[in-house]
Scaffold this motif. Structure first.
Motif, short mmCIF file in Angstrom:
data_model
loop_
_atom_site.label_atom_id
_atom_site.label_comp_id
_atom_site.label_asym_id
_atom_site.label_seq_id
_atom_site.Cartn_x
_atom_site.Cartn_y
_atom_site.Cartn_z
N GLN A 151 34.26 -52.15 -8.22
CA GLN A 151 33.00 -52.03 -7.69
C GLN A 151 32.54 -50.48 -7.38
N MET A 152 33.01 -49.81 -8.52
CA MET A 152 32.76 -48.38 -8.52
C MET A 152 31.44 -48.21 -9.32
N GLY A 153 30.97 -49.14 -10.06
CA GLY A 153 29.77 -48.93 -10.93
C GLY A 153 29.95 -49.01 -12.54
N LYS A 154 31.06 -49.65 -12.88
CA LYS A 154 31.46 -49.47 -14.28
C LYS A 154 30.63 -50.36 -14.86
N THR A 155 30.12 -51.57 -14.66
CA THR A 155 29.34 -52.54 -15.05
C THR A 155 27.95 -51.94 -15.29
N LEU A 157 27.03 -48.90 -15.41
CA LEU A 157 27.10 -47.88 -16.48
C LEU A 157 27.04 -48.54 -17.64
N LEU A 158 27.84 -49.50 -17.99
CA LEU A 158 27.93 -50.07 -19.22
C LEU A 158 26.72 -50.71 -19.64
N ALA A 159 25.93 -51.25 -18.77
CA ALA A 159 24.49 -51.75 -18.91
C ALA A 159 23.52 -51.05 -19.45
N ARG A 160 23.87 -49.65 -18.80
CA ARG A 160 22.86 -48.55 -19.36
C ARG A 160 22.86 -47.83 -20.73
N VAL A 161 24.34 -47.89 -20.79
CA VAL A 161 24.87 -47.36 -22.11
C VAL A 161 24.29 -48.41 -23.04
N VAL A 162 24.39 -49.61 -22.94
CA VAL A 162 24.11 -50.66 -24.09
C VAL A 162 22.52 -50.73 -24.33
N ASN A 163 21.87 -50.33 -22.98
CA ASN A 163 20.38 -50.57 -23.04
C ASN A 163 19.98 -49.27 -23.88
N GLU A 164 20.52 -48.18 -23.53
CA GLU A 164 20.22 -46.96 -24.38
C GLU A 164 20.38 -47.16 -25.87
N SER A 165 21.37 -47.78 -26.37
CA SER A 165 21.58 -48.26 -27.58
C SER A 165 20.43 -49.32 -28.32
N HIS A 166 20.08 -50.38 -27.29
CA HIS A 166 19.10 -51.23 -27.67
C HIS A 166 17.56 -50.65 -27.89
N SER A 167 17.55 -49.48 -27.14
CA SER A 167 16.19 -48.91 -27.03
C SER A 167 15.98 -48.41 -28.42
N GLN A 168 17.04 -47.86 -29.07
CA GLN A 168 17.02 -47.06 -30.40
C GLN A 168 17.07 -48.38 -31.66
N GLY A 169 17.02 -49.57 -31.30
CA GLY A 169 16.78 -50.71 -32.24
C GLY A 169 18.05 -51.40 -32.64
N ASP A 170 19.21 -50.80 -32.02
CA ASP A 170 20.58 -51.52 -32.32
C ASP A 170 20.80 -52.88 -31.80
N CYS A 171 21.65 -53.60 -32.32
CA CYS A 171 22.03 -55.00 -31.80
C CYS A 171 23.00 -54.78 -30.73
N THR A 172 22.97 -55.44 -29.77
CA THR A 172 23.75 -55.15 -28.40
C THR A 172 24.29 -56.56 -28.26
N VAL A 173 25.66 -56.44 -27.80
CA VAL A 173 26.27 -57.53 -27.23
C VAL A 173 27.20 -57.08 -25.82
N ILE A 174 27.36 -57.79 -24.86
CA ILE A 174 28.27 -57.46 -23.54
C ILE A 174 29.22 -58.79 -23.49
N LEU A 175 30.60 -58.65 -23.62
CA LEU A 175 31.25 -59.67 -23.14
C LEU A 175 32.03 -59.33 -21.79
N ASP A 176 32.27 -60.09 -20.85
CA ASP A 176 32.99 -59.93 -19.79
C ASP A 176 34.27 -60.75 -19.78
N PHE A 177 35.28 -60.05 -20.09
CA PHE A 177 36.65 -60.97 -20.19
C PHE A 177 37.06 -61.64 -18.72
N GLN A 178 36.48 -61.11 -17.78
CA GLN A 178 36.68 -61.84 -16.37
C GLN A 178 36.07 -63.51 -16.34
N LEU A 179 35.04 -63.61 -17.28
CA LEU A 179 34.46 -64.65 -17.18
C LEU A 179 34.94 -65.77 -18.38
#
Length: 444
Positions: A151-155, A157-179
């Motif tokens: 609950q410190m904001g890791k996820t 931040l992860l979402a924003r980094v991945v979104n930054e990549s997506h905004s440049q046209g990259d493919c993006t995937v997030i896997l949550d191992f807790q799920l």
């Protein structure tokens, strides 16, 4: 029955875990299946109000009993706006204009649980962390490691980094191992099959594991996984792939798996320094605790790439967040709140959310924060329950509370730190905030 319904906060984690359990790796998969917007799915999963009929339909598909998880409080989004705009005096009286503003302000308050949405006005940057991550993720073969307790904001931040990549046209995937389902962790072969299949499914690429996994019998599952990416997944998408791996410390619990998996991630990162095909893969690895499992220094992905450790909020950031909630809190009041909960992002935001919603005042919060009627009561009970289920951690936490500064076995202190219950100062372990210290003194 209200027009809109939300998931009760205590059921949000259960709801999110129902997604992969029912075969939906991404939110968009469920949205496409139900033919409703992804924003509705995101609102449902994060405890924000959605239309009653959509709520019931999502629960049906995810095999959830909607009556058990629903907060049936009427949402102002539907009823109150309707009542306001039906009045001819709305635009001509100051009182109604003020009422409209209050309703929109109330609706904009997001319950502070889970990932902070990408478009949220309540996300607080911890510069220059975001900027460094955005710069790094565009580099070929990049690897970013994000570490912080729960609950410190890791996820977020992860979402924003991945979104930054997506905004440049990259493919993006997030896997949550807790799920990931428990049966996935039976052995390395099954785990790596799941890993490949999950990435392929998220990319909407047909599953061809059977064509590549023959290699596993001769060369091992890690080589089969590498071949699947190198010869099939990466050439098929023909563009960079940013792969976010959330809560990877879940894998620490399985020795047979973590050696193969983390060794594979390190190998893929090293390949990105030499070969064009692997320069297309960018990794973002997120974990809650120090790496306490034994890994060969040359086979670990945790000593390469860009390392990010998320700090708590400072006074300036808490003041900034209070202003976004339109609260009149000066530095003195902020300091009083931080004396109780520190700069813990979730606890800070949770406190300000309830003050802004007029559920409680700061004075009331400070008077008896650990009582059963406190806004923190449910959160504190959950933390206590975690300790109750793990006696070795409960005993260690007792030691910390009693001795104020304790020395604990390495693995134990890292696990307590990952829960956000303690902070580490050299070799000593201290309660992470006064709120936990007060509560656990009574309940441990």
């Amino acid at each position: 029955m209200p027009r809109s319904v939300r998931v009760r906060p205590e059921f949000i984690l259960e709801v999110k875990s129902a997604l992969p359990r029912n075969g939906y790796i991404r939110q968009t998969d469920l949205a496409e299946h139900l033919q409703i917007s992804q924003s509705t799915i995101s609102s449902f999963l994060n405890g924000r109000a959605v239309d009653y009929l959509n709520f019931r339909e999502i629960c049906r598909v995810l095999e959830l009993e909607w009556q058990d998880i629903a907060d049936l409080t009427t949402d102002l989004t539907f009823e109150s706006r309707k009542n306001i705009f039906s009045s001819p005096l709305v635009s001509t009286t100051e009182e109604n204009n003020k009422q409209t503003q209050e309703i929109f302000s109330s609706h904009s308050l997001e319950h502070p649980s889970g990932q902070v949405p990408l478009d949220s006005p309540f996300y607080i940057k911890r510069s220059p962390i975001e900027e460094r991550c955005y710069e790094q993720i565009h580099k070929p073969g990049a690897l970013i490691r994000i570490k912080a307790p729960r609950q410190m904001g890791k996820t977020s931040l992860l979402a924003r980094v991945v979104n930054e990549s997506h905004s440049q046209g990259d493919c993006t995937v997030i896997l949550d191992f807790q799920l990931a389902a428990q049966e996935i962790f039976v052995n390395s072969d099954k785990f790596l099959r799941w890993f490949c299949a999950s990435v392929g499914l998220a990319l909407n690429i047909p599953n061809k594991l059977s064509e590549y996994w023959d290699l596993a019998e001769m060369l091992g599952s890690s080589m089969a996984c590498k071949a699947y990416f190198e010869e099939y997944l990466l050439p098929t998408i023909n563009k960079p792939l940013t792969l976010g791996l959330d809560e990877v410390d879940k894998v620490f619990e399985y020795p047979e798996i973590y050696r193969d998996f983390f060794g594979l991630l390190r190998a893929l990162h090293e390949e990105g320094k030499r070969r064009e095909i692997w320069k297309k893969l960018r990794l973002v690895i997120v974990h809650s605790t120090e790496v306490y499992v034994p890994l060969d220094i040359n086979q670990s992905p945790f000593n390469v790439g860009l390392s990010i450790e998320l700090p708590e909020f400072n006074n300036k950031q808490v003041l900034d967040l209070a202003q976004r909630y339109k609260l009149d809190l000066d530095e003195t009041k902020v300091e009083k709140l931080m004396m109780l909960v520190g700069g813990h992002p979730f606890l800070i935001r949770f406190s300000l959310y309830h003050i802004a919603n007029k559920n409680v005042t700061l004075t009331q919060i400070l008077q008896n924060p650990t009582s059963s009627s406190s806004i923190y009561a449910d959160h504190l009970r959950r933390q206590s329950l975690i300790l109750t289920q793990k006696p070795e951690l409960a005993n260690a936490m007792k030691n910390v509370i009693i001795n104020k500064s304790a020395k604990l076995p390495t693995v134990t202190k890292f696990k307590l730190h990952s829960l956000g219950l303690v902070k580490l100062q050299g070799n000593s372990v201290l309660p992470s905030c006064n709120l936990y210290n007060q509560y656990l003194q009574i309940h441990l």
